[in-house]
Motif scaffolding. Structure first.
Motif, PDB file in Angstrom:
ATOM      1  N   GLU A  54      27.594 -55.862  66.075  1.00 40.59           N
ATOM      2  CA  GLU A  54      26.335 -55.962  65.592  1.00 40.59           C
ATOM      3  C   GLU A  54      26.184 -55.601  64.325  1.00 40.59           C
ATOM      4  OE1 GLU A  54      24.167 -57.907  67.235  1.00 40.59           O
ATOM      5  OE2 GLU A  54      24.012 -57.705  69.428  1.00 40.59           O
ATOM      6  N   VAL A  57      23.040 -56.481  62.128  1.00 41.27           N
ATOM      7  CA  VAL A  57      21.868 -56.049  62.491  1.00 41.27           C
ATOM      8  C   VAL A  57      21.575 -54.643  62.799  1.00 41.27           C
ATOM      9  CG1 VAL A  57      21.085 -58.372  63.346  1.00 41.27           C
ATOM     10  CG2 VAL A  57      22.070 -56.817  65.054  1.00 41.27           C
ATOM     11  N   ASP A  60      19.488 -52.178  60.427  1.00 37.25           N
ATOM     12  CA  ASP A  60      18.035 -52.530  60.653  1.00 37.25           C
ATOM     13  C   ASP A  60      17.595 -51.889  62.020  1.00 37.25           C
ATOM     14  OD1 ASP A  60      18.042 -53.927  58.176  1.00 37.25           O
ATOM     15  OD2 ASP A  60      18.217 -55.732  58.898  1.00 37.25           O
ATOM     16  N   LYS A  61      18.238 -52.088  63.181  1.00 37.79           N
ATOM     17  CA  LYS A  61      17.573 -51.369  64.197  1.00 37.79           C
ATOM     18  C   LYS A  61      17.633 -50.009  64.381  1.00 37.79           C
ATOM     19  CE  LYS A  61      16.856 -51.620  68.695  1.00 37.79           C
ATOM     20  NZ  LYS A  61      15.513 -51.900  69.234  1.00 37.79           N
ATOM     21  N   THR A  88      30.484 -51.791  63.492  1.00 40.12           N
ATOM     22  CA  THR A  88      29.308 -51.468  63.891  1.00 40.12           C
ATOM     23  C   THR A  88      29.149 -49.786  63.803  1.00 40.12           C
ATOM     24  OG1 THR A  88      28.879 -53.691  65.185  1.00 40.12           O
ATOM     25  CG2 THR A  88      27.703 -51.435  65.997  1.00 40.12           C
ATOM     26  N   ASP A 130      17.572 -54.029  72.611  1.00 43.19           N
ATOM     27  CA  ASP A 130      18.674 -54.733  72.172  1.00 43.19           C
ATOM     28  C   ASP A 130      18.881 -54.393  70.798  1.00 43.19           C
ATOM     29  OD1 ASP A 130      19.072 -55.901  74.651  1.00 43.19           O
ATOM     30  OD2 ASP A 130      18.098 -58.001  74.071  1.00 43.19           O
ATOM     31  N   ASN A 132      19.410 -56.446  68.195  1.00 46.81           N
ATOM     32  CA  ASN A 132      18.837 -57.339  67.339  1.00 46.81           C
ATOM     33  C   ASN A 132      17.370 -57.362  67.601  1.00 46.81           C
ATOM     34  OD1 ASN A 132      19.050 -58.649  69.565  1.00 46.81           O
ATOM     35  ND2 ASN A 132      18.665 -60.482  68.782  1.00 46.81           N
ATOM     36  N   SER A 198      15.062 -56.692  75.679  1.00 43.71           N
ATOM     37  CA  SER A 198      14.681 -56.385  74.380  1.00 43.71           C
ATOM     38  C   SER A 198      14.020 -55.028  74.106  1.00 43.71           C
ATOM     39  CB  SER A 198      13.603 -57.659  73.787  1.00 43.71           C
ATOM     40  OG  SER A 198      14.209 -58.649  73.956  1.00 43.71           O
ATOM     41  N   GLU A 241      12.567 -62.098  68.742  1.00 46.24           N
ATOM     42  CA  GLU A 241      13.885 -62.077  68.646  1.00 46.24           C
ATOM     43  C   GLU A 241      14.081 -63.919  68.440  1.00 46.24           C
ATOM     44  OE1 GLU A 241      16.296 -61.038  71.972  1.00 46.24           O
ATOM     45  OE2 GLU A 241      15.722 -59.089  71.731  1.00 46.24           O
ATOM     46  N   ARG A 377      24.561 -65.583  68.637  1.00 48.07           N
ATOM     47  CA  ARG A 377      23.634 -65.420  67.489  1.00 48.07           C
ATOM     48  C   ARG A 377      23.994 -66.439  66.520  1.00 48.07           C
ATOM     49  NH1 ARG A 377      21.877 -61.628  70.165  1.00 48.07           N
ATOM     50  NH2 ARG A 377      22.171 -59.430  69.560  1.00 48.07           N
TER      51      ARG A 377
END
Length: 380
Positions: A54, A57, A60-61, A88, A130, A132, A198, A241, A377
């Motif tokens: 991942e 993303v 940002d998460k 990651t 999740d 993302n 999510s 999402e 994705r």
């Protein structure tokens, strides 16, 4: 054959819209639940994120999670890299925040990755999300306020699906809008049926690690119901999402989800006992069991209709409509440009979603088990 036709038609009508209409009517007749007396809010919350490759993303998460309004609660975040080979884990470590812990157990599958993360949680409330899923600023506070009610064991958040207009994303966004309305009504009646991965949360004391080969968000969330607590739906705990427009990737994800979901439902069959679980059992049967049987109903409806077309009239017209519907669906799946039209996107989504559901259930019944996962994705 006529009986088979009408039985399958009735089952489909109930599953696709009848249950929803009955549920919405019953939920409006039920008085709103009184707000519980104020109690001390949770003092610490643990976020658990399982991540496989991942890198685009994950930063940002992490930043999004640490910037959430906490209402004064302390937050810790545990990111479990499930054998990621794209850096990651290094990206998370580079953020250098002491509130974030990185675990690297190797490629063990999402269920085991979450189990490792759960072991390290020290908060009173555990939030699963999740990699993302970017949460709205007040999502955490919106979930935490429900825990003032001692009968609440978990809180399910809301997902909004974004996608290219006229494509898979458009069709799935319509599905999720309808599904969120069902969750809202279910929450008022017997409690939300289950969570979506999510964003959702549970009391730490109720969290049980999911078994390999099962749908983690379903198994973890209904575990609270099995222990006598309610799940509630909180639309203010929300995230957006984006769905992939690649049919092959989405088909593989849905087949895997269907296989694991069917196995998870069978493992929790006791929750479908109305004598023990009342309204919740009816909701679980209708929302999860009957819906998963839709491919069977669709096949029976089509085959019986083909036989009855020789009688002309209603059966002939409906049979031609079914043939045209599936013809448009196949065309949309074969030629992506056609899905720019909503008249093509909806039949295509409906057909491939139910085909994936059928294949997943067959895989489960013949003993195939998916343990590892790869997120779907779109590039870029």
């Amino acid at each position: 054959m006529t009986v088979l036709f009408w039985l399958s038609a009735a089952a489909l009508v109930y599953s696709l819209c009848g249950y929803g209409l009955i549920l919405l009517a019953l939920s409006r007749l039920r008085p709103a639940r009184a707000r519980p007396a104020l109690s001390p809010p949770p003092t610490k919350v643990s976020f658990v994120v399982a991540a496989y490759n991942e890198a685009p993303v994950i930063a940002d998460k992490v930043h999004n999670t640490l910037a959430l309004n906490t209402g004064g609660a302390e937050v810790e975040m545990i990111v479990v890299s499930d054998g990621s080979d794209d850096g990651t884990a290094d990206i998370v470590r580079a953020i250098g925040d002491p509130r974030v812990t990185v675990l690297e157990p190797g490629r063990v599958g999402k269920a085991q990755a979450l189990a490792r993360g759960i072991e390290r949680c020290t908060g009173e409330i555990v939030v699963f999300s999740d990699a993302n899923a970017i949460l709205e600023q007040n999502s955490l506070v919106a979930m935490l306020r429900h825990y003032a009610d001692p009968a609440v064991g978990g809180v399910c958040g809301q997902i909004t699906v974004g996608g290219k207009s006229g494509g898979i994303g458009f069709a799935e966004s319509l599905f999720w809008r309808y599904d969120q309305q069902l969750k809202h009504a279910e929450s008022r009646l017997g409690g939300a049926v289950s969570a979506q991965g999510s964003v959702y949360s549970l009391r730490r004391a109720l969290v049980r690690p999911p078994a390999a080969g099962c749908t983690d968000d379903f198994v973890i969330s209904v575990g609270a119901v099995a222990q006598g607590y309610r799940l509630v739906f909180e639309p203010e705990a929300s995230t957006v999402e984006t769905v992939t427009e690649h049919v092959g990737n989405e088909m593989r994800r849905r087949i895997r989800s269907s296989e694991r979901g069917w196995r998870s439902l069978l493992h929790n069959a006791s929750l479908m006992n109305p004598r023990r679980h009342g309204w919740y059992a009816w909701q679980l049967i209708s929302h999860k069991l009957v819906r998963r049987l839709n491919p069977l109903f669709l096949i029976l409806l089509f085959l019986s209709n083909m036989v009855l077309m020789k009688h002309g009239g209603f059966y002939l017209i409906l049979g031609m409509c079914q043939i045209a519907f599936y013809g448009v669906a196949v065309a949309g799946l074969v030629w992506p440009r056609l899905r720019r039209s909503k008249l093509v996107a909806l039949p295509a989504f409906f057909t491939f979603a139910h085909l994936a559901l059928l294949i997943g259930i067959v895989r489960c019944l013949v003993g195939q088990e998916s343990v590892l996962w790869t997120p779907s994705r779109d590039a870029g």
